[in-house]
Motif scaffolding. Sequence first.
Motif, PDB file in Angstrom:
ATOM      1  N   HIS A  52       5.858 -25.135 -15.963  1.00  0.00           N
ATOM      2  CA  HIS A  52       5.843 -23.665 -15.794  1.00  0.00           C
ATOM      3  C   HIS A  52       5.092 -23.115 -17.055  1.00  0.00           C
ATOM      4  N   PRO A  53       3.735 -23.008 -17.247  1.00  0.00           N
ATOM      5  CA  PRO A  53       2.888 -22.584 -18.402  1.00  0.00           C
ATOM      6  C   PRO A  53       3.479 -21.224 -18.955  1.00  0.00           C
ATOM      7  N   LYS A  54       3.534 -20.407 -18.251  1.00  0.00           N
ATOM      8  CA  LYS A  54       4.074 -19.059 -19.113  1.00  0.00           C
ATOM      9  C   LYS A  54       5.478 -18.966 -19.759  1.00  0.00           C
ATOM     10  N   PRO A  77       8.415 -11.737 -35.045  1.00  0.00           N
ATOM     11  CA  PRO A  77       8.681 -11.310 -33.655  1.00  0.00           C
ATOM     12  C   PRO A  77       8.368 -10.215 -33.177  1.00  0.00           C
ATOM     13  N   GLU A  78       8.240  -9.091 -33.672  1.00  0.00           N
ATOM     14  CA  GLU A  78       8.261  -7.696 -33.240  1.00  0.00           C
ATOM     15  C   GLU A  78       6.610  -7.112 -33.263  1.00  0.00           C
ATOM     16  N   ARG A  79       5.751  -8.127 -33.945  1.00  0.00           N
ATOM     17  CA  ARG A  79       4.420  -7.543 -34.207  1.00  0.00           C
ATOM     18  C   ARG A  79       3.451  -8.394 -32.995  1.00  0.00           C
ATOM     19  N   THR A  80       2.155  -7.897 -32.710  1.00  0.00           N
ATOM     20  CA  THR A  80       1.374  -8.542 -31.931  1.00  0.00           C
ATOM     21  C   THR A  80       0.711  -9.663 -32.613  1.00  0.00           C
ATOM     22  N   THR A  81       0.013 -10.409 -32.039  1.00  0.00           N
ATOM     23  CA  THR A  81      -0.429 -11.693 -32.658  1.00  0.00           C
ATOM     24  C   THR A  81      -1.512 -11.270 -34.018  1.00  0.00           C
ATOM     25  N   PHE A 105      -3.225 -21.469 -32.328  1.00  0.00           N
ATOM     26  CA  PHE A 105      -1.963 -21.796 -31.645  1.00  0.00           C
ATOM     27  C   PHE A 105      -1.639 -20.439 -30.994  1.00  0.00           C
ATOM     28  N   LEU A 106      -1.193 -19.443 -31.455  1.00  0.00           N
ATOM     29  CA  LEU A 106      -0.868 -18.251 -30.962  1.00  0.00           C
ATOM     30  C   LEU A 106      -1.872 -17.912 -30.064  1.00  0.00           C
ATOM     31  N   GLU A 107      -3.195 -17.739 -30.405  1.00  0.00           N
ATOM     32  CA  GLU A 107      -4.114 -17.182 -29.461  1.00  0.00           C
ATOM     33  C   GLU A 107      -4.214 -18.155 -28.157  1.00  0.00           C
ATOM     34  N   ARG A 108      -3.952 -19.315 -27.980  1.00  0.00           N
ATOM     35  CA  ARG A 108      -3.892 -20.071 -27.024  1.00  0.00           C
ATOM     36  C   ARG A 108      -2.519 -19.845 -26.281  1.00  0.00           C
ATOM     37  N   CYS A 109      -1.492 -19.262 -26.971  1.00  0.00           N
ATOM     38  CA  CYS A 109      -0.239 -19.147 -26.065  1.00  0.00           C
ATOM     39  C   CYS A 109      -0.550 -17.787 -25.393  1.00  0.00           C
ATOM     40  N   ASP A 110      -1.205 -16.757 -26.197  1.00  0.00           N
ATOM     41  CA  ASP A 110      -1.754 -15.406 -25.766  1.00  0.00           C
ATOM     42  C   ASP A 110      -2.357 -15.358 -24.478  1.00  0.00           C
ATOM     43  N   LEU A 111      -3.361 -16.616 -24.443  1.00  0.00           N
ATOM     44  CA  LEU A 111      -4.067 -16.722 -22.996  1.00  0.00           C
ATOM     45  C   LEU A 111      -3.267 -16.954 -21.929  1.00  0.00           C
ATOM     46  N   LYS A 113       0.082 -16.289 -21.558  1.00  0.00           N
ATOM     47  CA  LYS A 113       1.299 -15.295 -21.429  1.00  0.00           C
ATOM     48  C   LYS A 113       0.340 -14.046 -21.033  1.00  0.00           C
ATOM     49  N   PHE A 114      -0.792 -13.652 -21.310  1.00  0.00           N
ATOM     50  CA  PHE A 114      -1.281 -12.348 -20.912  1.00  0.00           C
ATOM     51  C   PHE A 114      -2.455 -12.496 -20.175  1.00  0.00           C
ATOM     52  N   ALA A 115      -3.286 -13.609 -20.083  1.00  0.00           N
ATOM     53  CA  ALA A 115      -4.644 -13.584 -19.621  1.00  0.00           C
ATOM     54  C   ALA A 115      -4.655 -14.483 -18.219  1.00  0.00           C
TER      55      ALA A 115
END
Length: 161
Positions: A52-54, A77-81, A105-111, A113-115
């Motif tokens: 389950h990727p997300k 934890p409480e900031r945007t990437t 790493f964080l940008e790939r995770c954001d893709l 989670k959000f895209a």
Amino acid sequence: WWTLGTLAVVALLFAAWRWWQKRRSQIPFEPPVPAHVRAREMLGKALALIAHPKPFCTLVSDTIRTYLEERFDFHAPERTTEEFLHELQGTDLLSAEQKEKLGEFLERCDLVKFAKYEPVEPELRDLHSSALRLVEETEPKPELPPIGSPDPRLQTQDANQ
């Protein structure tokens, strides 16, 4: 009578205080679990979500952010990437290479989670490996005794024999 009553109350309070101190000293102290150990445990649990990727990416990125906060006292934890990476650039907590890899790493995770990007399992395993590698590279190293000094573990064994 007032004096006698006051002395009795003081004696009872003193006895209760001593009893509480003795009881408190008998409770075993458990040292807190180090941040890198806790992060490794959470990353291990994340593998159960790899189908389950997300949820997987959410858990892995949250684990890394929490680890960095606990390890370096850096509020992540409480900031945007973008905010997090911008603030991290102004510190010397990580090397330039580690900062760059963390950003990727964080940008790939954001893709994910959000895209709504749906990566395949090898990509998710690569994300997991990146997170684990960052923890391994930044965990505190045990201090070694100076060269030429006897190993304290060996002295303890010699004393027991």
